[in-house]
Design an enzyme around this catalytic site. Structure first.
Site, PDB file in Angstrom:
ATOM      1  CD  GLU A  27     -10.145   5.981  -1.381  1.00 18.70           C
ATOM      2  OE1 GLU A  27     -10.444   5.265  -0.396  1.00 18.70           O
ATOM      3  OE2 GLU A  27      -9.280   5.660  -2.212  1.00 18.70           O
ATOM      4  NE  ARG A  52       0.660   2.002 -18.685  1.00 16.97           N
ATOM      5  CZ  ARG A  52       0.500   0.998 -17.851  1.00 16.97           C
ATOM      6  NH1 ARG A  52       1.523   0.477 -17.214  1.00 16.97           N
ATOM      7  NH2 ARG A  52      -0.692   0.474 -17.661  1.00 16.97           N
ATOM      8  CE1 TYR A 102      -1.121   4.674   3.761  1.00 11.93           C
ATOM      9  CE2 TYR A 102       0.682   3.316   4.571  1.00 11.93           C
ATOM     10  CZ  TYR A 102      -0.609   3.441   4.110  1.00 11.93           C
ATOM     11  OH  TYR A 102      -1.391   2.323   3.989  1.00 11.93           O
ATOM     12  NE  ARG A 152      -7.073   6.433   0.358  1.00 14.41           N
ATOM     13  CZ  ARG A 152      -7.360   6.299   1.650  1.00 14.41           C
ATOM     14  NH1 ARG A 152      -7.024   5.225   2.294  1.00 14.41           N
ATOM     15  NH2 ARG A 152      -8.023   7.244   2.283  1.00 14.41           N
ATOM     16  NE  ARG A 191      -1.687  -1.502   3.580  1.00 11.68           N
ATOM     17  CZ  ARG A 191      -2.045  -2.046   4.742  1.00 11.68           C
ATOM     18  NH1 ARG A 191      -3.294  -2.194   5.041  1.00 11.68           N
ATOM     19  NH2 ARG A 191      -1.141  -2.415   5.608  1.00 11.68           N
ATOM     20  NE  ARG A 240      -2.964   1.333   9.103  1.00  8.68           N
ATOM     21  CZ  ARG A 240      -2.930   0.023   8.850  1.00  8.68           C
ATOM     22  NH1 ARG A 240      -3.537  -0.454   7.794  1.00  8.68           N
ATOM     23  NH2 ARG A 240      -2.306  -0.788   9.668  1.00  8.68           N
ATOM     24  CB  CYS A 279      -7.666   4.965 -12.553  1.00  8.47           C
ATOM     25  SG  CYS A 279      -5.969   5.196 -13.060  1.00  8.47           S
TER      26      CYS A 279
END
Length: 121
Positions: free
Chosen positions: A77, A62, A107, A89, A6, A115, A74
């Protein structure tokens, strides 16, 4: 075995260049922290919050050598009240022998609040 890696970051504005540059920076950080090779990546999902509409963040992949054939999707959210704005994210699905606790998530910028237990690992 494959694992999820993540990552998240934020941008200051809904700008095509900033979205692509920030997404590329995040991807490169995830790659570096974990030693990820593109041929070991099963797929990648990138989400953006609803106010980001200037471009597809997948364009950033790319620009990274070897990532041309990695399947990318894609998505938008979920718009949760008081959630972090201007957030991108990434979820990489990666073939690896590493355990879940050995994976280093990334992050960046304001996304470190998402997080804090993983941000500085």
């Amino acid at each position: 075995m494959f694992r999820g890696v993540r990552g998240a970051t934020t941008v200051n504005q809904n700008d095509e260049r900033e979205i692509v540059a920030s997404t590329e920076e995040l991807l490169r950080e995830m790659i570096e922290r974990n030693g990820i090779q593109p041929e070991d990546v099963c797929s990648c999902i990138i989400s953006m919050t609803e106010e980001l509409t200037a471009t597809f963040p997948a364009r950033a992949l790319r620009q990274v050598e070897g990532w041309r054939y990695v399947p990318v999707m894609c998505v938008r959210e979920i718009p949760v009240t008081n959630s972090l704005e201007k957030c991108i994210r990434i979820m990489l699905h990666w073939n690896t022998d590493k355990t879940q606790t050995e994976i280093e998530h990334a992050y960046l910028r304001k996304a470190d609040v998402l997080r804090p237990d993983l941000a500085n690992k």
